[in-house]
Design an enzyme around this catalytic site. Structure first.
Site, PDB file in Angstrom:
ATOM      1  CG  ASN A 128       3.965   3.271 -17.549  1.00  0.00           C
ATOM      2  OD1 ASN A 128       3.514   4.349 -17.159  1.00  0.00           O
ATOM      3  ND2 ASN A 128       5.258   3.029 -17.676  1.00  0.00           N
ATOM      4  CD  GLU A 154       7.070   0.136 -18.264  1.00  0.00           C
ATOM      5  OE1 GLU A 154       7.940  -0.566 -18.809  1.00  0.00           O
ATOM      6  OE2 GLU A 154       6.187   0.725 -18.906  1.00  0.00           O
ATOM      7  CE1 TYR A 178       2.914   2.210 -24.467  1.00  0.00           C
ATOM      8  CE2 TYR A 178       3.391   1.422 -22.253  1.00  0.00           C
ATOM      9  CZ  TYR A 178       3.598   2.332 -23.271  1.00  0.00           C
ATOM     10  OH  TYR A 178       4.474   3.372 -23.102  1.00  0.00           O
ATOM     11  NE  ARG A 236       7.083   8.600 -15.954  1.00  0.00           N
ATOM     12  CZ  ARG A 236       7.213   7.372 -16.439  1.00  0.00           C
ATOM     13  NH1 ARG A 236       6.580   7.003 -17.522  1.00  0.00           N
ATOM     14  NH2 ARG A 236       7.984   6.492 -15.827  1.00  0.00           N
ATOM     15  CD  GLU A 272       6.059   4.619 -20.175  1.00  0.00           C
ATOM     16  OE1 GLU A 272       5.912   3.658 -20.960  1.00  0.00           O
ATOM     17  OE2 GLU A 272       7.065   4.781 -19.463  1.00  0.00           O
ATOM     18  CG  HIS A 302      12.537   4.950 -17.692  1.00  0.00           C
ATOM     19  ND1 HIS A 302      11.287   5.540 -17.776  1.00  0.00           N
ATOM     20  CD2 HIS A 302      12.556   4.015 -18.660  1.00  0.00           C
ATOM     21  CE1 HIS A 302      10.596   4.984 -18.762  1.00  0.00           C
ATOM     22  NE2 HIS A 302      11.348   4.056 -19.317  1.00  0.00           N
TER      23      HIS A 302
HETATM   24  O1  IFM Z   1       9.648   2.769 -24.393  1.00  0.00           O
HETATM   25  C1  IFM Z   1       9.055   2.065 -23.353  1.00  0.00           C
HETATM   26  C2  IFM Z   1       9.279   2.774 -22.026  1.00  0.00           C
HETATM   27  O2  IFM Z   1      10.627   2.966 -21.773  1.00  0.00           O
HETATM   28  C3  IFM Z   1       8.703   1.934 -20.913  1.00  0.00           C
HETATM   29  N1  IFM Z   1       7.329   1.614 -21.178  1.00  0.00           N
HETATM   30  C4  IFM Z   1       7.002   1.052 -22.462  1.00  0.00           C
HETATM   31  C5  IFM Z   1       7.564   1.932 -23.554  1.00  0.00           C
HETATM   32  C6  IFM Z   1       7.201   1.347 -24.937  1.00  0.00           C
HETATM   33  O3  IFM Z   1       7.741   0.084 -25.080  1.00  0.00           O
END
Ligand code: IFM
Length: 466
Positions: free
Chosen positions: A301, A173, A303, A84, A369, A128
């Site tokens: 995404n 995002e 985290y 990606r 992500e 992005h």
């Molecule tokens: O680096 C970023 C990415 O550009 C978008 N998602 C989160 C990642 C980590 O912060």
């Protein structure tokens, strides 16, 4: 069951599961003024004192633009089935609209062809965060015309690459590209607005819808989706004020965009809350129906998750779109990465289940992500032994596997990031890559996690072909 190097049984993912890694243009390419690329909002933002750690910029970044072949070989050695990346709008259209820069398109043609030569499926993100500066000068995403600008750019890219890219992502995002770019002002262009920031979120979604329509009209054979980052937020206590604050924070961090995309509505809790600062006049008849256009997959995404408690709220006159009267914190007792982000593998499972249970029309999901930043270093033997990152990926994958087991239609996982890179306002101070980058020389050094991920993918493929 397959074994990973942590010597515990790793669940087997479904046959055909797409294993990949992810990057984005401004974070790795460099060559900011080469071959006709125009400036983006990040080029100008980085030059504003105090915006980015250490005054870092993406001018050189990982120099990927010049090291394309070497990076493609690293991907091939890793054994990923998908990569990606994002396309830099200002490389293709230096002024955002009008004159096309063929040399910019050529770069992505080389990238896509190089991936195919190595049997790696390209997954291309169209936006992005690197909006051409000229468009920001015309109001950027505050301007409703931005949706059409984006769709025109997307159409051009579909025409050039549509026959060779199987997976397209319209936006990465959008909560960051709107609320945190025009509301809290932490990301480029760094504005602190109320009503207008909410409008940017709406215009991004309109741009998404128009790009999807353009893609369908182009007849390109691939699939198209959107990538949303979700940050589930629960109340820190059962105090009603904290419960209400967490509901607002969660509506922004988790529900604003998927509700719009899959139900054609914004969360009522925020519509009510925003009334004192916005009349929502930017929502025109038919917009929400257009935004609900069917997509082929959701890019997720993920985290971290949060707990929130009530906080002071500025008066409506001074309020921005991210002033929700809530402060989000790391859940008590949670392990954190060096970014201060909670490590919540069970949260990964839960968010996947929540998506499945909340949106009946949810398409298949790709995790586009997931990753972690740690205090990596090259040790005296010349290696980066990032055992914490290996443990992080291992645990998150087990969380994802539980969701798959429970019936979630998860089709792939892309680790963020393939290599250390420009981490936005953190500059080069945070490293999330599987590959160490020496920013003085550009040298790449695969970390222990790169070899772990490679072995894990190989073991999964061995199961596929059994
Ligand atoms: O680096 C970023 C990415 O550009 C978008 N998602 C989160 C990642 C980590 O912060």
């Amino acid at each position: 069951m397959t074994q990973n190097t942590m010597n515990q049984p790793m669940p087997t993912f479904p046959p055909g599961f797409l294993w990949g890694v992810a990057t984005s243009a401004y974070q790795i390419e460099g060559a900011a003024t080469e071959d006709g690329r125009g400036p983006s909002i990040w080029d100008t933002f980085c030059r504003q004192p105090g915006r980015v750690h250490h005054g870092d910029t993406g001018d050189i970044a990982c120099d990927h633009y010049h090291r394309l072949e070497e990076d493609l070989d690293l991907l091939a050695d890793l054994g990923v089935g998908g990569y990606r990346f994002s396309i830099a709008w200002p490389r293709i259209l230096p002024n955002g609209r009008g004159r096309v820069n063929q040399r910019g398109l050529d770069f992505y043609q080389r990238l896509v062809d190089g991936l195919h030569q190595r049997d790696i499926a390209p997954m291309a993100t169209l936006y992005h965060w690197d909006l051409p500066k000229t468009l920001e000068d015309q109001g950027g995403w505050r301007n409703r015309d931005s949706a059409a600008w984006f769709a025109d750019y997307a159409s051009l890219v579909f025409e050039a690459l549509g026959d060779r890219v199987p997976y397209w992502i319209t936006l990465n995002e959008p909560v960051c590209a709107s609320f945190y770019s025009y509301g809290s002002g932490t990301l480029a262009p760094g504005l602190r607005l109320g009503h207008d920031a909410i409008a940017t979120a709406h215009h991004l979604l309109l741009g998404h819808a128009e790009a999807v329509a353009a893609f369908r009209a182009s007849g390109a054979p691939g699939q198209i989706g959107i990538t949303l980052n979700l940050g589930p937020t629960s109340p820190a206590t059962d105090d009603p004020a904290d419960v209400a604050a967490a509901a607002r924070a969660d509506a922004l961090a988790t529900r604003w965009f998927p509700d719009a995309v899959f139900t054609g509505e914004y969360p009522k809790v925020l519509l009510d809350f925003y009334r004192p600062i916005s009349d929502f006049s930017f929502v025109h008849d038919g917009d929400m129906e257009r935004i609900r256009v069917p997509i082929d997959f959701l890019g997720l995404n993920f985290y971290k998750s949060w707990v929130a408690r009530a906080a002071e709220l500025p008066s409506p006159r001074r309020r921005t779109a991210t002033d929700l009267g809530a402060v989000s914190e790391v859940p008590p007792g949670a392990e954190v990465t060096n970014f201060g982000w909670a490590v919540v593998p069970e949260g990964f499972r839960d968010v996947l289940l929540w998506l499945r249970d909340t949106y009946p029309n949810l398409p298949p999901i790709y995790v586009t992500e997931n990753g972690a930043s740690y205090d990596d270093y090259v040790d005296p033997t010349g290696q980066v032994r990032d055992t914490e990152r290996i443990s992080f990926i291992d645990r998150y994958l087990r969380g994802a596997a539980q969701a798959v087991e429970a019936g979630v239609d998860l089709r792939g996982y892309f680790y963020w990031s393939m290599m250390d890179n420009f981490e936005w306002v953190e500059g080069y101070g945070k490293r999330l890559g599987l590959v160490w980058v020496d920013y003085d020389t550009g040298r790449r050094l695969p970390k222990a996690s790169y070899y772990w991920y490679r072995d894990m993918i190989a073991a999964q493929h061995a199961q596929d072909t059994r």
